[in-house]
Design an enzyme around this catalytic site. Structure first.
Site, PDB file in Angstrom:
ATOM      1  N   ARG A   1       0.854  -1.189   0.000  1.00  0.00           N
ATOM      2  CA  ARG A   1       0.000   0.000   0.000  1.00  0.00           C
ATOM      3  C   ARG A   1       0.890   1.240   0.000  1.00  0.00           C
ATOM      4  NH1 ARG A   1      -2.410   3.184   4.616  1.00  0.00           N
ATOM      5  NH2 ARG A   1      -3.771   4.623   3.517  1.00  0.00           N
TER       6      ARG A   1
ATOM      7  N   HIS B   1      -2.708  11.165   0.538  1.00  0.00           N
ATOM      8  CA  HIS B   1      -2.140  10.957   1.871  1.00  0.00           C
ATOM      9  C   HIS B   1      -1.467  12.271   2.284  1.00  0.00           C
ATOM     10  CE1 HIS B   1      -0.817   7.499   4.725  1.00  0.00           C
ATOM     11  NE2 HIS B   1      -0.451   8.635   5.310  1.00  0.00           N
TER      12      HIS B   1
ATOM     13  N   GLU C   1      -7.245   8.800   6.126  1.00  0.00           N
ATOM     14  CA  GLU C   1      -7.469   9.463   7.405  1.00  0.00           C
ATOM     15  C   GLU C   1      -7.898  10.926   7.285  1.00  0.00           C
ATOM     16  OE1 GLU C   1      -4.020   8.890   9.888  1.00  0.00           O
ATOM     17  OE2 GLU C   1      -4.352   6.733  10.018  1.00  0.00           O
TER      18      GLU C   1
ATOM     19  N   ASN D   1      -7.445   2.079   9.839  1.00  0.00           N
ATOM     20  CA  ASN D   1      -6.127   2.218  10.456  1.00  0.00           C
ATOM     21  C   ASN D   1      -6.305   2.219  11.969  1.00  0.00           C
ATOM     22  OD1 ASN D   1      -5.254   2.571   7.854  1.00  0.00           O
ATOM     23  ND2 ASN D   1      -4.663   4.724   8.090  1.00  0.00           N
TER      24      ASN D   1
ATOM     25  N   TYR E   1      -4.212   2.116  15.724  1.00  0.00           N
ATOM     26  CA  TYR E   1      -2.959   2.162  16.478  1.00  0.00           C
ATOM     27  C   TYR E   1      -3.159   1.971  17.972  1.00  0.00           C
ATOM     28  CZ  TYR E   1      -0.544   3.602  12.284  1.00  0.00           C
ATOM     29  OH  TYR E   1       0.001   3.609  11.021  1.00  0.00           O
TER      30      TYR E   1
ATOM     31  N   GLU F   1      -3.530   0.113   8.081  1.00  0.00           N
ATOM     32  CA  GLU F   1      -2.348   0.484   8.875  1.00  0.00           C
ATOM     33  C   GLU F   1      -2.522  -0.042  10.286  1.00  0.00           C
ATOM     34  OE1 GLU F   1      -1.293   4.677   9.014  1.00  0.00           O
ATOM     35  OE2 GLU F   1      -1.719   4.899   6.872  1.00  0.00           O
TER      36      GLU F   1
HETATM   37  C1  FCB Z   1      -1.063   7.415  10.490  1.00  0.00           C
HETATM   38  C2  FCB Z   1      -0.660   7.953   9.140  1.00  0.00           C
HETATM   39  C3  FCB Z   1       0.679   7.457   8.666  1.00  0.00           C
HETATM   40  C4  FCB Z   1       1.702   7.385   9.783  1.00  0.00           C
HETATM   41  C5  FCB Z   1       1.122   6.641  10.956  1.00  0.00           C
HETATM   42  C6  FCB Z   1       2.073   6.475  12.109  1.00  0.00           C
HETATM   43  O1  FCB Z   1      -1.954   8.280  11.093  1.00  0.00           O
HETATM   44  O2  FCB Z   1      -1.618   7.598   8.169  1.00  0.00           O
HETATM   45  O3  FCB Z   1       1.093   8.313   7.630  1.00  0.00           O
HETATM   46  O4  FCB Z   1       2.123   8.645  10.109  1.00  0.00           O
HETATM   47  O5  FCB Z   1      -0.031   7.275  11.416  1.00  0.00           O
END
Ligand code: FCB
Length: 438
Positions: free
Chosen positions: A76, A120, A165, A292, A294, A346
């Protein structure tokens, strides 16, 4: 992990243009808002810019070899709009398209599927000068760019996502000012969010008008929210509002054609102007949804600064490692929105990695990966339709306002020499994927 992932599950790694390409002034590329922002004193750690980044523009073949070496199915990456259309409208830059043609061909030769993102965060500066995403006209420019990309590459790429995002572009770019273009105005940020969603809908329409069968979708960042004290009505309300602004503000218009009432009530006269017909344009069917993930958000009314319990630790970003949030969230959106197939576009973690004797030992990243893949498996057993997983990131790269200080890669990058070294986590991911297929 007892149960394996299906053989046709897609494994991948992710990057984005400004974070890796460099060659900011080569091949006819126009400036983007991130060039302007990163070159403005005080905006990024150590004033670092993406001028060189991972020099991927010149080293793409080496990077494709690295990706192939991981044994993944897919890669990607994003297209730098100002590389293919320096002014954001008018003339196309053939040298820019040539670069992406070479990259895509190199991937296809190795049997790697290109998963492309059109936006992006690197808006052509020329469009910013005319109001950027504050200007409704930018939505139409984006739809033109999307159609041109589809016309040229629809047959060679696997999927196309419109935005990455949009919450970050709107909120971090226009309300908190941490990201380009750096405004601090909440009402403006919500108008921008509406334009981003509108541009997404217009782009799906313009791409589908070409009768392409290439799956199209969008990538959203989801940070599920939790009240610090689940017994506290105030904490629950805070968590609910943040869920509204970061998740439902984007999911509701896309899947239901309306903004969430509670967020509209919170915004009052800061709510965006919405023209007749906009919501119908935004609510286009998606072929897939990119998520995405985290970490989670953690909310306390009494103590707004309260740290999350972080039983599994924090990453170098200060983000709590919370894999169960991924499982719970995927089950929740499956129930609430009946989404199309989902890709985890992500997921990853930064740690202060160091090269020692030619190796990078990063057990914390392996643990992050392993626990999040377990959570993913669990969500799938509970009915979530997940088709693929992309680790962020293939290699250490330019982490926006954090410059080069945060390392997310499966590959260590020595920025002085541009030498790439696969970390222990990269070896682990490669072996894990091989086991899934065995
Ligand atoms: C996300 C972004 C990516 C990177 C990660 C850590 O929010 O999409 O570009 O910065 O975080």
């Amino acid at each position: 992990m007892n149960q394996k992932f299906a053989k046709d599950f897609t494994w991948g790694v992710a990057t984005s243009a400004y974070q890796i390409e460099g060659a900011a002034n080569e091949g006819g590329r126009g400036p983007s808002i991130w060039d302007t922002f990163s070159h403005t004193p005080g905006k990024t750690v150590n004033g670092e810019t993406g001028d060189v980044a991972c020099d991927h523009y010149h080293r793409y073949q080496e990077d494709v070899d690295l990706i192939a070496g991981l044994g993944v199915d897919a890669y990607r990456f994003s297209i730098a709009w100002p590389r293919v259309q320096p002014e954001g409208k008018g003339a196309w830059n053939e040298a820019g398209f040539d670069f992406y043609s070479r990259l895509i061909d190199a991937l296809l030769v190795k049997g790697l599927q290109p998963y492309v993102t059109l936006y992006h965060w690197d808006l052509p500066q020329a469009l910013e000068d005319e109001g950027g995403w504050r200007n409704r006209d930018t939505c139409h420019r984006f739809a033109d760019y999307a159609a041109e990309f589809m016309r040229r590459y629809g047959d060679s790429v696997k999927t196309i996502s419109t935005h990455n995002e949009p919450w970050c572009t709107a909120t971090l770019g226009h309300a908190t000012g941490q990201f380009a273009p750096g405004y601090q105005d909440e009402a403006m940020a919500y108008q921008v969010s509406h334009h981003l969603l509108l541009s997404h809908g217009l782009a799906l329409q313009s791409m589908r008008a070409l009768n392409s069968e290439t799956p199209v979708g969008i990538v959203l960042n989801h940070t599920p929210t939790y009240p610090a004290n689940p017994e506290s009505e105030a904490d629950r309300q805070l968590a609910r509002l943040d869920d509204g602004t970061n998740i439902r503000w984007y999911m509701d218009p896309i899947f239901r054609g309306a903004y969430p009432q509670d967020v509209l009530a919170y915004l009052g006269d800061k709510a965006p102007k919405v023209a007749d017909g906009d919501m119908a344009i935004i609510r286009q069917p998606l072929d897939f949804l990119g998520v995405n993930y985290y970490t989670r958000g953690y909310f306390s009314q009494a103590n707004p600064q309260i740290p999350a319990p972080a039983a599994m630790g924090l990453t170098d970003m200060g983000w709590e490692v919370y894999p169960q949030g991924l499982a719970q969230h995927l089950v929740r959106i499956t129930r609430d929105y009946l989404p199309p197939p989902i890709y985890i576009t992500e997921n990853g973690a930064a740690f202060p990695d160091r090269m020692e004797k030619g190796e990078v030992q990063d057990p914390a990243r392996i643990h992050y990966l392993e626990t999040h893949l377990q959570a993913l498996r669990q969500a799938m057993e509970l009915g979530a339709d997940i088709r693929g997983y992309f680790y962020w990131s293939l290699a250490d790269n330019y982490e926006w306002n954090w410059g080069y200080s945060k390392r997310f890669g499966l590959t260590y990058v020595d920025y002085a020499t541009q030498q790439r070294t696969l970390k222990a986590s990269g070896h682990w991911y490669r072996d894990f994927i091989a086991r899934q297929r065995a």
